[in-house]
Every structure is written in structure tokens, then in C-alpha cells.
Design an enzyme around this catalytic site. Structure first.
Site, PDB file in Angstrom:
ATOM      1  N   ALA A 155      40.585  53.136  36.258  1.00 45.37           N
ATOM      2  CA  ALA A 155      40.945  51.812  36.794  1.00 45.37           C
ATOM      3  C   ALA A 155      39.931  51.381  37.842  1.00 45.37           C
ATOM      4  CB  ALA A 155      42.348  51.850  37.395  1.00 45.37           C
ATOM      5  N   TRP A 209      36.632  50.595  36.079  1.00 40.87           N
ATOM      6  CA  TRP A 209      36.739  49.333  35.330  1.00 40.87           C
ATOM      7  C   TRP A 209      36.240  48.162  36.157  1.00 40.87           C
ATOM      8  CZ3 TRP A 209      39.746  45.057  36.721  1.00 40.87           C
ATOM      9  CH2 TRP A 209      39.839  44.047  35.783  1.00 40.87           C
ATOM     10  N   HIS A 210      36.381  48.254  37.475  1.00 45.25           N
ATOM     11  CA  HIS A 210      35.994  47.135  38.337  1.00 45.25           C
ATOM     12  C   HIS A 210      34.482  46.923  38.402  1.00 45.25           C
ATOM     13  CE1 HIS A 210      40.161  47.471  39.743  1.00 45.25           C
ATOM     14  NE2 HIS A 210      40.024  46.235  40.151  1.00 45.25           N
ATOM     15  N   GLY A 211      33.696  47.912  38.077  1.00 52.14           N
ATOM     16  CA  GLY A 211      32.262  47.692  38.129  1.00 52.14           C
ATOM     17  C   GLY A 211      31.474  48.971  37.928  1.00 52.14           C
ATOM     18  N   PHE A 229      33.898  41.160  37.950  1.00 54.99           N
ATOM     19  CA  PHE A 229      34.460  42.313  37.276  1.00 54.99           C
ATOM     20  C   PHE A 229      34.754  42.009  35.817  1.00 54.99           C
ATOM     21  CE2 PHE A 229      36.237  42.950  41.741  1.00 54.99           C
ATOM     22  CZ  PHE A 229      35.111  43.644  42.141  1.00 54.99           C
TER      23      PHE A 229
END
Length: 460
Positions: free
Chosen positions: A320, A323-325, A460
Site C-alpha cells: 500500500a 503503491w503511492h510512488g 500517485f
């Protein structure tokens, strides 16, 4: 295209007028698709090719999943999910891994690093995954599956209120809503309040706070700030990212309501959570539910004992975060939250007094605030620079202007969460008080909006 731009207002008004025009009411879905195309392709039309390719592939494999059984059904679902993940990995993470494992003079490395990140790719690839998995599961709540078609699939991907920054919509909840909509069924109060709150959070709070947290953007400013100034600005960033992302989500809900669709409530006063598990049931709820349903549960959830539960929490939160970057800081942020989720798990059943509950809320808040440092400084070099400045700059004079404005624009976020705590304890302000607050928010949008900027979650 920004929600607070003149171009978007024009697009919204035209789309709304055509959408409810009686003579072309049967074309409502295509009008929304056309609006999504204009909205997404406004600055870079070429990105529409990737979006349509991704949506079409997801539709094709979903169709195969629906019309096959047994091993073939599972095979097509697996291939479809793998393609979506492959697209996401290539465009979002290939440059990151190329920098890690290839030399600086390698042509392939330079090519992969130069690939731009298509806006919204994380959201529409996750939509493709939701489509495939929900069709594969095909339980009684998913009666849309037998009547699924390409038109509905494209609208599910191109629904412009949440196209580029979420919230992530589950296929099983959105697609059944694709029916004819009536003008007289609009809940105007709901839409107005969500739009007003959203634009206030974005334009007045987030856009003004970004002028203060911009101090974090230059290395020489980081090293010259006093420790107290840096800490206050980090708290300001916590308020900014909430106002920015929650503002987008509120606007998206209001816009969807105008067209007869319901979007999940994505933020539920997260900064009053008294546990990290509760925080993740309140913050970016759509992503939390997505990771829980499509990763944590398939890994085994909490059904195989404590250590497997800890493993699943760690994997889910690490992914998780990543996933943001494509940066180490985002991965660390996910692991950071995973560790606190695991640490608190054995003590969740302990009942606290009112005072103990308040202390725990404050502890969770400040731990969460500290974690945002990995978002502000996703690169290790700048992260260490910040920690070094906080450690050694206690004697430097305060920067009064950024401290004053950070505190000023953070106060509404504090009031917002106090209201949330108040409401959860069964109390409600009078209707007159609410109207006064909404009037003040409207006035502040008109007279005190910050300089327009893109939403944080666009990256993102």
C-alpha cells in the site's frame, strides 16, 4: 484539468445540461464517457490511448471470465490481473528499479527513467483489477455480471469525478448504478454541501498551506529552519494532505451526486482515530478496502494464526505504501504503519477510560503525523537532511510567518475533527449554526483561496 479551473466549470455545465436534456436522455452514459475523455485528455490527449487500451483489455478478459467456467475462468482472471499489474509496474516502477540495478551509462536505464508517469494510472488499473476479481467471484450481490458490456466498462474507467485521484470504485457497487437518471431525483443539499466542503478544504486550506510547506522543497531552507518551525510545518503538512485529498474526495462525491451516482465516503475524521486499525478504516477508505479485499484476505487474513496475520499485515501495508510512488520513502511509510498495526494488535481488547482514550487518540495522531515525513521526503538523502536539521537546530530563531500561517490554516482541520468527535458522541449543532458555517466557508472560498495547484494525489 483541475476541479477549480475555468475549463472544468465549463465542461461541467455543458455536460450537466446535455445529460438531463430530455431529447437525448438515452445517451447519458455516452455523454459521461465523452466528458471523461475531454477531462482526461485536456492536457495530453495521447494518454487516452493508454487509458483506452487498459480499459479495453480489462473488458476483454472480464468478458472471458464471465463466459467461462472452472480453470479457464480462473486462468483468464489471472491473466487480466497480471496485465493490469504489468502496465502499472512498467509505467510507475520501471525507472525506479532501473536506477537500482542498472549502471548510469546504460541506454535501457536511461530510457526507463525517462518514461513519464501517466496521470491516474494507479486508479484506472486498480479499477481493471476490481472488474476482473468481482466478475470472477460473481456472488449474489453482483447481478450486473450477466448483462455487463463494453459501454459500462468504459464508463466505469472514465467516470470523470474520480478518474485521476479516486476514490477507487468497486465494480460491484458502481456498475449496478448505470441506469437512466432523472433530474428531479438529484439530492441538491447533499451535492451542494459536499462540493462546498471539498472546495473549501482544497482552495482555502490545502492551497494556502502548500505555500508554507513549500519551505520543505529547498535543501537550504530545510537546513536553516529551527527545529520547532520544522515540526510545526510537518503538522501543517498533515493538515494539508488531509485537506487536499479529502477535498478531492468530497468534490468527487458532490459531482457524482449531480449525475445520479453514489461514491464511497473516503475520509471519516481520520485524525481522531484511537488506534491505527481505526485510522485505516477512516483514511482513504476506498484504498484500505481495496487492499483488504484483494490482497489481505487472499493472503489468508487473520485466519492462520498470529504470525501469518503479521506477515499479511506487513505485506499489505508495504505494498500500500509502495503503491503511492516509486520511491523508498513511500515503502518505508507503509512498513512504518504496518509495524504499529502489529504492535497494537495484542492490546486492542483493553478498555480505556475517557482520559486514556483521549491520550491514545493524541498518541496515534502524532505518530501518524511523524509518518508523513516519508511523504514529504521520499528520497533518503533529503529525509536524513530533515532529521539532521530537527536534531541540531533547536537554538535557531523561529520563522514566525510560516508558523503563524500554518497554525491559522490548520485550525479548521482541528475544528473539523472536533466536530466529527462531537457527532460520533451523539451531539449535533443547530441547523442555524450549520448554515452560518457553510456561509463562512463560501465567503472564504471567494475572498481567501490560495494559488491554484494540482491535487497531491495526482502524482500517485
Amino acid at each position: 484539468m483541475l476541479f477549480n479551473s475555468f475549463e472544468f466549470i465549463c465542461l461541467l455545465l455543458i455536460t450537466f445540461f446535455l445529460y438531463y436534456l430530455p431529447a437525448i436522455q438515452k445517451w447519458q452514459v455516452f455523454i459521461l464517457i465523452a466528458a471523461g475523455i475531454v477531462f482526461y485528455g485536456f492536457f495530453n490527449p495521447y494518454l487516452l490511448l493508454l487509458l483506452f487500451a487498459s480499459a479495453s483489455i480489462s473488458y476483454a478478459f472480464t468478458y472471458l471470465v464471465i463466459h467461462n467456467k472452472g480453470n479457464k475462468k480462473k486462468l483468464f482472471a489471472t491473466i487480466g490481473v497480471a496485465i493490469n499489474l504489468g502496465v502499472l509496474l512498467f509505467f510507475k516502477y520501471s525507472g525506479f528499479f532501473a536506477e537500482l540495478f542498472l549502471s548510469s551509462d546504460n541506454d535501457m536505464r536511461n530510457f526507463l527513467v525517462s518514461i513519464p508517469l501517466p496521470i491516474g494510472i494507479s486508479f484506472y488499473t486498480f479499477h481493471g483489477i476490481s472488474l476482473l476479481v468481482d466478475a470472477y467471484r460473481n456472488d449474489e450481490s453482483q447481478r450486473w455480471v450477466p448483462t455487463f458490456n463494453y459501454r459500462n466498462s468504459i464508463l466505469y474507467t472514465l467516470f470523470f469525478p474520480q478518474l485521476v485521484a479516486g476514490p477507487i470504485l468497486r465494480a460491484k457497487y458502481f456498475i449496478p448504478q448505470i441506469v437512466s437518471k432523472q433530474f428531479n431525483r438529484i439530492n441538491w443539499v447533499f451535492c451542494f454541501r459536499h462540493l462546498l466542503i471539498g472546495y473549501f478544504l482544497k482552495m482555502v486550506i490545502a492551497d494556502n498551506l502548500k505555500e508554507q510547506t513549500a519551505y520543505f522543497s529547498e535543501d537550504y531552507l530545510i537546513t536553516s529552519m529551527s527545529s520547532i518551525t520544522s515540526i510545526i510545518l510537518l503538522i501543517g503538512y498533515a493538515c494539508q494532505i488531509f485537506a487536499d485529498f479529502a477535498g478531492y474526495s468530497y468534490i468527487a462525491r458532490g459531482l457524482a451526486g449531480l449525475f445520479g451516482y453514489t461514491i464511497i465516503l473516503n475520509f471519516n475524521y481520520p485524525y481522531i482515530a484511537k488506534s491505527f486499525a481505526t485510522f485505516w478504516r477512516r483514511w482513504n477508505i476506498a484504498l484500505s478496502q481495496f487492499m483488504h479485499q484483494y490482497l489481505y484476505i487472499p493472503l489468508g487474513g487473520n485466519k492462520k494464526g498470529l504470525w501469518f496475520t503479521y506477515r499479511n499485515i506487513f505485506i499489505t501495508m508495504a505494498l500500500a505504501g509502495f503503491w503511492h510512488g516509486a520511491a523508498l520513502g513511500y515503502l518505508i511509510w507503509g512498513i512504518y504503519h504496518a509495524l504499529f498495526l502489529m504492535l497494537e494488535r495484542p492490546f486492542r481488547a483493553i478498555k480505556l477510560t475517557i482520559a486514556g482514550g483521549m491520550i491514545k487518540r493524541l498518541a496515534v495522531f502524532f505518530i501518524v503525523v511523524f509518518g508523513w515525513v516519508f511523504f514529504v521526503f521520499p528520497e533518503p538523502e533529503r529525509l536524513f537532511l530533515f532529521f539532521q536539521a530537527v536534531q541540531f537546530n533547536w537554538q535557531l530563531p523561529l520563522h514566525y510567518a510560516p508558523i503563524y500561517f500554518t497554525c491559522l490554516y490548520s485550525l479548521p482541520i482541528l475544528a473539523f475533527h472536533i466536530y466529527g468527535w462531537w457527532k460520533e458522541n451523539g451531539k449535533q449543532p443547530s441547523p442555524v449554526f450549520k448554515q452560518v458555517v457553510f456561509a463562512i466557508m463560501l465567503f472564504m472560498i471567494i475572498v481567501n483561496s490560495g494559488s491554484a495547484g494540482s491535487f497531491i494525489y495526482f502524482q500517485f
